[in-house]
Design an enzyme around this catalytic site. Structure first.
Site, PDB file in Angstrom:
ATOM      1  N   TYR A 177       0.832  -1.210   0.000  1.00  0.00           N
ATOM      2  CA  TYR A 177       0.000   0.000   0.000  1.00  0.00           C
ATOM      3  C   TYR A 177       0.870   1.265   0.000  1.00  0.00           C
ATOM      4  CZ  TYR A 177      -3.346   3.539   1.442  1.00  0.00           C
ATOM      5  OH  TYR A 177      -4.112   4.677   1.500  1.00  0.00           O
ATOM      6  N   LYS A 181       1.223   4.180  -2.905  1.00  0.00           N
ATOM      7  CA  LYS A 181       0.864   5.583  -2.678  1.00  0.00           C
ATOM      8  C   LYS A 181       2.066   6.510  -2.879  1.00  0.00           C
ATOM      9  CE  LYS A 181      -3.432   5.128  -2.067  1.00  0.00           C
ATOM     10  NZ  LYS A 181      -4.416   5.831  -2.895  1.00  0.00           N
TER      11      LYS A 181
END
Ligand SMILES: NC(=O)c1ccc[n+]([C@@H]2O[C@H](COP(=O)([O-])OP(=O)(O)OC[C@H]3O[C@@H](n4cnc5c(N)ncnc54)[C@H](O)[C@@H]3O)[C@@H](O)[C@H]2O)c1
Length: 274
Positions: A177, A181
């Protein structure tokens, strides 16, 4: 539109009136807006007079948000999309242009987030890693690519990528994740360079931990950890989806036309030193 013409047009737009500071009649596409932050952005943009496209993997949820907007007197089109499919994304943009004739603002909000289970990075299965990259990174690339041409042709466009405060502090057991990002920041900077001459800005928002209506399935986000994060903020309260509306809306207006390639935190000061 050539560079000089774009500049003249933008200057003319800015001298026009206070509508430059709003999103009235702007066509705004928010991916992943069937729930959470995206839903709130869609609802608030519509309340401010924008024409919405509520696009989500889950069409039922997107439909419910569009109905909610319609009931409140706004205008919204719900679409089913899997942003990890380039073909599906191109269809989504074609449907938007078919309905509204143009696209002014793209908010790349869809991602695998609340459904992800935290685990040590060396235990992340390959398929899970690839799935996060396909949605969180490729999806943004596909969506931005699909709107770039129509935005360049009109000499106006706003692309907003939703990143995360986790990219600077790092987060344990969330490597896929956080990596995905982080990629959005480089993407924002590079896209901004390519699209700037065409009147299209590209910016990135880094929210802190947001309390949405969907509890994140993140075991380590205990009440104690959430409180510790709040204590690290300058503004010691929970960040809620509506906190992200003002910044998103400003970055969507003509008034923000000279702000591009920026990553702006909206986290109550949690990461103010970065
Ligand atoms: N909630 C937070 O604390 C927080 C913090 C920082 C950043 N963010 C970011 O903000 C954005 C929204 O977060 P949220 O908490 O509302 O997330 P969420 O998980 O509640 O909602 C994400 C939405 O995206 C949709 N989606 C997932 N995969 C998709 C796909 N392949 N194609 C299209 N739609 C898809 C889901 O159906 C869902 O409606 C995400 O980009 C997230 O990474 C969230």
């Amino acid at each position: 539109m050539n560079f000089a013409a774009t500049q003249t047009k933008q200057n003319a737009d800015l001298s026009a009136d206070a509508r430059n500071f709003g999103v009235q009649d702007r066509v705004v596409l928010v991916t992943g807006s069937g729930q959470g932050i995206g839903r709130e952005l869609a609802r608030q943009f519509a309340a401010a007079g924008a024409k919405l496209v509520v696009a989500d993997l889950n069409l039922d949820k997107a439909g419910a948000v569009a109905d909610e907007i319609g009931t409140a007197g706004g205008e919204a089109l719900s679409l089913s999309v899997d942003v990890s499919s380039r073909e599906a994304v191109e269809k989504m943009v074609a449907s938007t242009i078919e309905r509204y004739g143009r696209i002014d603002v793209l908010i790349n909000n869809a991602s695998i987030f609340s459904a992800l289970i935290k685990r040590p990075f060396d235990e992340i299965p390959t398929e899970e890693w690839q799935s996060v990259m396909n949605i969180n990174v490729n999806g943004v690339f596909y969506c931005a690519s699909a709107v770039a041409k129509p935005m360049k042709e009109r000499g106006f466009g706003r692309i907003i990528n939703i990143s995360s405060a986790s990219v600077h502090r790092g987060t344990k057991n969330y490597l896929h994740y956080v990596t995905s990002k982080s990629a959005l920041i480089g993407m924002t900077n590079s896209m901004a360079r390519e699209l700037g001459p065409h009147g299209v800005t590209v910016n990135c928002i880094r929210p802190g931990t947001v309390a949405t209506e969907v509890p994140a399935r993140v075991a380590s986000l205990t009440p104690e950890v959430l409180q510790r994060n709040i204590d690290l903020q300058c503004i010691p309260r929970t960040l809620v989806p509506s906190d992200l509306v003002g910044l998103s809306m400003f970055l969507s207006t003509p008034a923000s036309g000279f702000i591009t390639g920026q990553t702006i935190a909206c986290d109550g000061g949690y990461t103010h030193s970065f």
